[in-house]
Enzyme design. Sequence first.
Site, PDB file in Angstrom:
ATOM      1  N   GLU A 175      17.403 -84.204 -97.815  1.00  0.00           N
ATOM      2  CA  GLU A 175      17.515 -84.607 -96.405  1.00  0.00           C
ATOM      3  C   GLU A 175      16.862 -83.260 -96.158  1.00  0.00           C
ATOM      4  OE1 GLU A 175      16.484 -87.814 -95.545  1.00  0.00           O
ATOM      5  OE2 GLU A 175      18.198 -88.429 -97.873  1.00  0.00           O
ATOM      6  N   ARG A 204      10.573 -55.452 -87.102  1.00  0.00           N
ATOM      7  CA  ARG A 204      11.264 -56.732 -87.452  1.00  0.00           C
ATOM      8  C   ARG A 204      12.612 -56.373 -88.613  1.00  0.00           C
ATOM      9  NH1 ARG A 204       8.370 -60.692 -89.810  1.00  0.00           N
ATOM     10  NH2 ARG A 204       9.181 -60.780 -91.608  1.00  0.00           N
ATOM     11  N   ASP A 261      14.607 -68.182 -91.589  1.00  0.00           N
ATOM     12  CA  ASP A 261      13.140 -68.159 -91.444  1.00  0.00           C
ATOM     13  C   ASP A 261      13.197 -67.901 -90.268  1.00  0.00           C
ATOM     14  OD1 ASP A 261      10.811 -67.041 -91.532  1.00  0.00           O
ATOM     15  OD2 ASP A 261       9.780 -69.101 -92.024  1.00  0.00           O
ATOM     16  N   ARG A 315       7.449 -75.670 -95.618  1.00  0.00           N
ATOM     17  CA  ARG A 315       7.365 -75.156 -96.848  1.00  0.00           C
ATOM     18  C   ARG A 315       8.728 -75.282 -97.321  1.00  0.00           C
ATOM     19  NH1 ARG A 315       3.583 -71.543 -95.130  1.00  0.00           N
ATOM     20  NH2 ARG A 315       4.814 -69.733 -94.682  1.00  0.00           N
ATOM     21  N   GLU A 364       9.215 -63.421-104.227  1.00  0.00           N
ATOM     22  CA  GLU A 364       7.919 -63.128-103.791  1.00  0.00           C
ATOM     23  C   GLU A 364       8.254 -61.590-102.621  1.00  0.00           C
ATOM     24  OE1 GLU A 364       9.064 -66.435-104.180  1.00  0.00           O
ATOM     25  OE2 GLU A 364       7.720 -66.157-106.218  1.00  0.00           O
ATOM     26  N   ASN A 365       9.432 -62.143-102.141  1.00  0.00           N
ATOM     27  CA  ASN A 365       9.662 -60.820-100.803  1.00  0.00           C
ATOM     28  C   ASN A 365       9.753 -59.820-101.015  1.00  0.00           C
ATOM     29  OD1 ASN A 365      12.275 -63.107 -99.459  1.00  0.00           O
ATOM     30  ND2 ASN A 365      10.297 -62.949 -98.630  1.00  0.00           N
TER      31      ASN A 365
HETATM   32  C1  FPP Z   1      12.159 -65.200 -93.383  1.00  0.00           C
HETATM   33  O1  FPP Z   1      12.131 -64.363 -91.549  1.00  0.00           O
HETATM   34  C2  FPP Z   1      13.688 -63.935 -93.673  1.00  0.00           C
HETATM   35  C3  FPP Z   1      14.026 -63.148 -94.865  1.00  0.00           C
HETATM   36  C4  FPP Z   1      12.998 -62.790 -95.491  1.00  0.00           C
HETATM   37  C5  FPP Z   1      15.807 -62.713 -94.570  1.00  0.00           C
HETATM   38  C6  FPP Z   1      16.261 -63.395 -94.409  1.00  0.00           C
HETATM   39  C7  FPP Z   1      17.444 -62.000 -94.296  1.00  0.00           C
HETATM   40  C8  FPP Z   1      17.929 -61.933 -93.534  1.00  0.00           C
HETATM   41  C9  FPP Z   1      19.160 -63.173 -92.417  1.00  0.00           C
HETATM   42  C10 FPP Z   1      19.622 -61.318 -93.326  1.00  0.00           C
HETATM   43  C11 FPP Z   1      20.128 -60.455 -95.082  1.00  0.00           C
HETATM   44  C12 FPP Z   1      21.243 -61.217 -94.914  1.00  0.00           C
HETATM   45  C13 FPP Z   1      21.984 -61.449 -96.500  1.00  0.00           C
HETATM   46  C14 FPP Z   1      23.508 -61.812 -96.059  1.00  0.00           C
HETATM   47  C15 FPP Z   1      21.639 -60.114 -97.596  1.00  0.00           C
HETATM   48  P1  FPP Z   1      10.613 -63.684 -92.093  1.00  0.00           P
HETATM   49  O2  FPP Z   1      11.109 -62.045 -91.716  1.00  0.00           O
HETATM   50  O3  FPP Z   1      10.066 -64.095 -92.879  1.00  0.00           O
HETATM   51  O4  FPP Z   1      11.127 -64.162 -90.261  1.00  0.00           O
HETATM   52  P2  FPP Z   1       8.971 -64.260 -89.489  1.00  0.00           P
HETATM   53  O5  FPP Z   1       8.669 -65.777 -90.765  1.00  0.00           O
HETATM   54  O6  FPP Z   1       9.133 -64.626 -88.356  1.00  0.00           O
HETATM   55  O7  FPP Z   1       7.954 -63.249 -90.218  1.00  0.00           O
END
Ligand code: FPP
Length: 218
Positions: free
Chosen positions: A182, A15, A2, A169, A49-50
């Site tokens: 953990e 983003r 995250d 969370r 959910e994404n």
């Molecule tokens: C959450 O950060 C991150 C994600 C929903 C995507 C994580 C994905 C990657 C690191 C890239 C995809 C990788 C592969 C191998 C498919 P956020 O976007 O919610 O960040 P924020 O909380 O700062 O908005």
Amino acid sequence: MDGNGRWAKKRLMPRSFGHREGVGVIDRIADDVFGRGIEYLTLFAFSTENWKRPADEVKGLLSLFERYLKKNIPKLESKGIVLKILGSEAHLSGRLSSLIAEAEARTGGGTRGTLTIGFDYGGRADIVAAVNRCVDEGRKVSEADFPDFLQTAGMPDPDIVIRTGGEKRISNFLLYQMAYSEIYFSDTLWPDFSSEELDGILADYASTDRRFGGLNGK
Ligand code: FPP
């Protein structure tokens, strides 16, 4: 993983820039993890959910996933790392599905460790699908054999779960499997997550008295 969006925003970038940077961190952290003799690394890349995110962000994440697979199948194969994908393929393109099949087939013989990526994965969906499979088979199950019905069948429960990005969370990650993990919440945004921070977590974990509800860890 995250914090990609905020990492990009701090740099006045979209983003998607943060997600790209986030993918770049995976290889380094995977090398650290497997180099320290840890056999399993599971990354949560995209939750059930994404899909609610704006269409262009979803499209960007799908294309990053595709590029990640194309680039890394040969690398992981040569390093002896098994690549497993958790989640539903129902909403993925045929191209992505074939890449996943290729990744799992080509890396399946690896003996150095297992890198698992959750993509369109949800802990609740995993549990519900497992229960339905038990029902279909007309079986009553115990705590000992229920994990065989989960997507993580054959994998140990996570000892350590790290969530970067400052939120405290679980966000529908490995709900059943994390019962006694953990959990470490880090304020670091994923693109900044460093080997040093990982080592700090591992050192803290090493000194943790894990009791699993008992008094002496048994
Ligand atoms: C959450 O950060 C991150 C994600 C929903 C995507 C994580 C994905 C990657 C690191 C890239 C995809 C990788 C592969 C191998 C498919 P956020 O976007 O919610 O960040 P924020 O909380 O700062 O908005």
